[in-house]
Design an enzyme around this catalytic site. Structure first.
Site, PDB file in Angstrom:
ATOM      1  N   HIS A 137       0.823  -1.221   0.000  1.00  0.00           N
ATOM      2  CA  HIS A 137       0.000   0.000   0.000  1.00  0.00           C
ATOM      3  C   HIS A 137       0.862   1.280   0.000  1.00  0.00           C
ATOM      4  CE1 HIS A 137      -3.618  -2.327   1.119  1.00  0.00           C
ATOM      5  NE2 HIS A 137      -2.930  -2.877   2.087  1.00  0.00           N
TER       6      HIS A 137
HETATM    7  O1  RIB Z   1      -5.090   0.095   4.660  1.00  0.00           O
HETATM    8  C1  RIB Z   1      -3.698   0.045   4.477  1.00  0.00           C
HETATM    9  C2  RIB Z   1      -3.019   1.082   5.309  1.00  0.00           C
HETATM   10  O2  RIB Z   1      -3.227   0.830   6.686  1.00  0.00           O
HETATM   11  C3  RIB Z   1      -1.488   1.053   5.137  1.00  0.00           C
HETATM   12  O3  RIB Z   1      -0.977   2.338   5.330  1.00  0.00           O
HETATM   13  C4  RIB Z   1      -1.035   0.161   6.237  1.00  0.00           C
HETATM   14  O4  RIB Z   1       0.302   0.428   6.652  1.00  0.00           O
HETATM   15  C5  RIB Z   1      -1.993   0.548   7.323  1.00  0.00           C
HETATM   16  O5  RIB Z   1      -1.497   1.728   7.940  1.00  0.00           O
END
Ligand code: RIB
Ligand code: CA
Length: 310
Positions: A240
């Site tokens: 992500h």
């Molecule tokens: O939904 C994904 C996000 O939530 C990413 O930033 C992961 O590190 C968590 O913080």
């Protein structure tokens, strides 16, 4: 002025945050000026400890790190040890940090860094938006020195923490509402694009071939894959947060559309939903460029190139 884009990362490591830090430090196009930490995947003490460990591991104790908010603006903290483990970085052994967090608060470090930068800074929050909301409350005068906010969070479609909400926005919806209402240029890298950055067995094999740092990222992903398999039933966990960083290194990898984004704060059922007006039916002025497509191959090439340089 070294031709690099000055950025500040706001993180809650988390395996993908850690990889985003490495991607930023390995890129020849970015200048990571500072890092602020926030409670999210795990409590603040651990996200700060993890950040210091990662920067120490890659030989960057010169980058100042300040701890920020230990809880959301108005709600109790919700964490994700089920995804990232008790430490927030379960999996590979990472030596203890070789430097300590900066004495300044996150807001002070953000302000000092932005004020001393010869050019406007890109803020890159990849955790709950608590620190950014607090900073904008305290230093609205510095908004003109922020070129834009490139955040990982939200989703045009379904969530990952509830059917409606992505984790970062779910944890602190009030902070997200303030950031989206800030009138700053925002690029939103939501699940619609980060889910295209899943690191499966092929990608993990290539990461292992990149040397020590690549090998550690591969171990991060192996751990992440275990928990993702259990929760979501597939073993290619999305990277992500690195998507947000990669979109600054090479904007062309991210296809975006201007949309009005509103954040649900009232409903228990849909709290944290980013209500993205894809077709402009609400006739509200767009307040974000929202990611709708990702050049997956190019993303991974950028990641491999950067990690190889560390
Ligand atoms: O939904 C994904 C996000 O939530 C990413 O930033 C992961 O590190 C968590 O913080
Ligand atoms: Ca994160």
């Amino acid at each position: 002025m070294n031709g690099k884009t000055p950025i500040i990362l706001d993180v809650d490591p988390g395996h993908d945050d850690a990889t985003a830090i490495m991607l930023a430090c390995g890129s020849e196009k970015l200048d990571l000026l500072a890092v602020t930490t926030v409670a999210g995947n795990v409590p603040l003490e651990k996200t700060t400890r993890n950040t210091l460990k990662i920067l120490s591991l890659i030989g960057r104790p010169d980058i100042p790190v300040s701890a920020g908010a230990s809880a959301p603006l108005e709600r109790p903290l919700h964490t994700a040890e089920n995804v990232h483990g008790e430490s927030g970085l379960d999996g590979p052994y990472i030596p203890e940090a070789t430097f300590a967090a900066d004495e300044r608060s996150a807001t002070e470090l953000l302000a000092d860094t932005i004020e001393s930068s010869p050019e406007p800074v890109v803020l890159v929050p990849v955790g709950p938006l608590t620190n950014i909301a607090l900073f904008l409350r305290e230093r609205p005068d510095l908004k003109e020195d922020i070129s834009r906010i490139v955040l990982m969070g939200g989703s045009v479609g379904l969530g990952n923490t509830t059917p409606a909400a992505e984790f970062n926005i779910y944890v602190d919806p009030e902070a997200a509402r303030e950031v989206f209402a800030s009138n700053l240029p925002i690029t939103m890298c939501g699940l619609d694009v980060t889910h295209k950055a899943g690191a499966g067995p092929e990608e993990r094999k290539r990461l292992r071939s990149l040397g020590e740092v690549g090998g550690i990222v591969a171990e991060f992903v192996e751990f992440f894959a275990l928990t993702y398999e259990k929760i979501y039933g597939f073993d290619a966990p999305p990277l992500h947060d690195p998507v947000a960083v990669a979109s600054i290194i090479e904007p062309g990898i991210l296809q975006t559309r201007p949309m009005h984004v509103a954040v649900e704060c009232g409903s228990d059922l849909t709290r944290g939903e980013t209500v993205c007006d894809l077709h402009g039916v609400m006739k509200k002025k767009p307040n974000a460029e929202v990611g709708v497509g990702l050049d997956r191959e190019r993303f991974f090439e950028l990641l491999y190139d950067s990690l190889e340089r560390l």
